[in-house]
Scaffold this motif. Structure first.
Motif, short mmCIF file in Angstrom:
data_model
loop_
_atom_site.label_atom_id
_atom_site.label_comp_id
_atom_site.label_asym_id
_atom_site.label_seq_id
_atom_site.Cartn_x
_atom_site.Cartn_y
_atom_site.Cartn_z
N ALA A 147 0.82 -1.21 0.00
CA ALA A 147 0.00 0.00 0.00
C ALA A 147 0.86 1.27 0.00
O ALA A 147 0.56 2.23 -0.71
N LEU A 148 1.93 1.27 0.79
CA LEU A 148 2.77 2.47 0.86
C LEU A 148 3.54 2.70 -0.43
O LEU A 148 3.77 3.85 -0.82
N TYR A 188 10.03 8.78 7.12
CA TYR A 188 9.26 8.43 8.32
C TYR A 188 7.80 8.84 8.12
O TYR A 188 7.51 9.88 7.51
N ILE A 189 6.90 8.01 8.64
CA ILE A 189 5.48 8.37 8.61
C ILE A 189 4.76 7.76 9.80
O ILE A 189 5.11 6.67 10.28
N SER A 190 3.79 8.50 10.32
CA SER A 190 2.84 7.98 11.30
C SER A 190 1.49 8.59 10.96
O SER A 190 1.38 9.39 10.03
N LEU A 191 0.48 8.24 11.70
CA LEU A 191 -0.85 8.78 11.44
C LEU A 191 -1.21 9.81 12.50
O LEU A 191 -1.13 9.54 13.70
N LYS A 192 -1.59 11.00 12.05
CA LYS A 192 -2.04 12.02 12.99
C LYS A 192 -3.06 12.92 12.32
O LYS A 192 -3.08 13.07 11.09
N GLN A 193 -3.89 13.51 13.14
CA GLN A 193 -4.94 14.40 12.66
C GLN A 193 -5.13 15.48 13.71
O GLN A 193 -5.69 15.24 14.77
N GLN A 201 1.33 4.09 18.45
CA GLN A 201 0.63 2.87 18.06
C GLN A 201 1.11 2.33 16.71
O GLN A 201 1.10 1.12 16.49
N PHE A 202 1.49 3.25 15.84
CA PHE A 202 2.00 2.83 14.53
C PHE A 202 2.93 3.90 13.98
O PHE A 202 2.61 5.08 13.99
N GLU A 203 4.08 3.46 13.52
CA GLU A 203 4.99 4.33 12.80
C GLU A 203 5.81 3.49 11.84
O GLU A 203 5.97 2.28 12.04
N ALA A 204 6.29 4.13 10.80
CA ALA A 204 7.04 3.39 9.78
C ALA A 204 8.21 4.23 9.28
O ALA A 204 8.11 5.45 9.16
N PHE A 216 11.04 -1.42 4.32
CA PHE A 216 10.16 -0.84 5.34
C PHE A 216 10.49 -1.42 6.71
O PHE A 216 10.92 -2.57 6.84
N ALA A 217 10.27 -0.60 7.73
CA ALA A 217 10.36 -1.06 9.12
C ALA A 217 9.17 -0.47 9.86
O ALA A 217 9.02 0.76 9.94
N PHE A 218 8.31 -1.33 10.38
CA PHE A 218 7.09 -0.90 11.05
C PHE A 218 7.21 -1.14 12.56
O PHE A 218 7.70 -2.19 12.98
N ASN A 219 6.73 -0.19 13.33
CA ASN A 219 6.72 -0.32 14.79
C ASN A 219 5.27 -0.24 15.25
O ASN A 219 4.59 0.75 15.00
#
Length: 267
Positions: A147-148, A188-193, A201-204, A216-219
Motif C-alpha cells: 500500500a505504501l 518516516y510516517i505515522s498517522l495524525k490528525q 501505536q504505529f509508525e514506519a 520498510f520497518a514498522f513499529n
C-alpha cells in the motif's frame, strides 16, 4: 450514507485499480492501512487509504482482527493499556483460528512489570509459536508495504514482486539490530490528525526506489517491529517468509500454511 457513497465514487475515479493485485483488477472499496482494528478503541486518524477490490478486502478482514489481537497482547506486557475489546476479540477469533488461540492462551503466563510511575502492575506474557501468528504479522507487513509503495510512488507493485518479512518483539535478542536498521531508513510516517497523534501505536520508516525495490520497518504499539524488503522476484534458497503479488492479491509464496490461513482464490 450518501456522503459515503459520494466519497467512494470520487476516490475510485482517482484510483480505479486495486493496489494489491498488480494494478490488474478494478477496485471497489477503500482499504485503510493499518486497519482501524489495530488502534486503541478503533480510533484511527484519516489518511493512508488505498484502493482495493472486494476480493482483497474480504481476504484481509479476518486477519485484521487477529493481527490486532496479537498487537494488543504484546501491548498488555507494557502494562499501560488494556484494550476493552480484548475478550470479545478472542470470542470472535476462536471459530476461525481455534488452534492458534488455544496455543496462545495455553502458553501465556502472568507476570509483573513497573509502569511509568514505578508501580508494579500485572501483565500477560505470551509466547507466539503458532504459524497463524507469524502468518498474520508477516501478511500485514506485506500488505502495508504494498500500500505504501502505491501511495508514495504512485504505481502498483507489479505481479510476481516479492516481500521478505521478519518480525521481532522488544524482548527479542534481535531487537537492537532491527531498530538500528530501521533508523537507517530515510523516510518516516505515522498517522495524525490535528492533536490526535498515533505514533505510539504505529509508525514506519522506509525507502522506495521503485515499485519492485523498497524497504520498510514498522513499529506497532512500541512493542514489536516488522521489517519488509520488496524485491523483483524470489531468490532460490530463501529462508525468510515470502509473499508475492498475484491477481488474487498478496499471497504466500514458499510456505505451506494450514487451510485456515490460505488466501482464497478469486471466483
Amino acid at each position: 450514507m450518501g456522503q459515503r457513497k459520494s466519497k467512494l465514487s470520487f476516490f475510485l475515479k482517482q484510483h480505479p485499480k486495486c493496489c494489491y493485485c498488480g494494478g490488474e483488477v478494478d477496485a471497489g472499496s477503500i482499504d485503510h492501512v493499518p486497519p482501524k482494528a489495530v488502534f486503541k478503541y478503533k480510533h484511527r486518524p484519516s489518511g493512508l487509504e488505498v484502493p482495493a477490490c472486494s476480493h482483497c478486502n474480504a481476504a484481509h478482514s479476518p486477519f485484521d482482527e487477529f493481527f490486532a489481537f496479537i498487537a494488543f497482547l504484546q501491548l498488555s506486557s507494557k502494562a499501560n493499556h488494556v484494550e476493552p475489546r480484548f475478550n470479545s476479540m478472542i470470542s470472535g477469533l476462536v471459530p476461525r483460528f481455534p488452534e492458534a488461540i488455544v496455543e496462545i492462551v495455553r502458553k501465556s503466563s502472568r507476570g509483573w512489570v513497573k509502569d511509568a510511575s514505578g508501580l508494579l502492575r500485572p501483565v500477560i506474557v505470551a509466547t507466539f509459536e503458532d504459524p497463524a501468528v507469524h502468518f498474520a504479522v508477516e501478511y500485514m507487513a506485506a500488505r502495508i508495504s504494498c500500500a505504501l509503495v502505491y501511495l508514495f510512488h504512485g504505481a502498483s507493485v507489479p505481479l510476481q514482486t516479492c516481500f521478505k518479512t521478519r518480525w521481532v518483539s522488544n524482548a527479542s535478542g534481535d531487537h537492537a539490530a532491527v531498530m538500528k536498521l530501521a533508523r537507517g531508513l530515510p523516510n518516516y510516517i505515522s498517522l495524525k490528525q490535528g492533536s490526535f497523534n498515533t505514533s505510539d501505536q504505529f509508525e514506519a520508516r522506509y525507502f522506495i526506489e521503485s515499485p519492485t525495490r523498497a524497504g520498510f520497518a514498522f513499529n506497532f504499539h512500541q512493542s514489536f517491529q516488522v521489517t519488509c524488503v520488496v524485491e523483483p522476484e524470489a531468490q532460490r534458497g530463501e529462508e525468510e517468509p515470502l509473499f508475492t503479488v498475484t491477481r488474487d492479491g498478496i499471497a504466500p509464496l514458499n510456505h505451506d500454511y494450514p487451510p485456515s490461513l490460505r488466501i482464497p482464490v478469486r471466483r
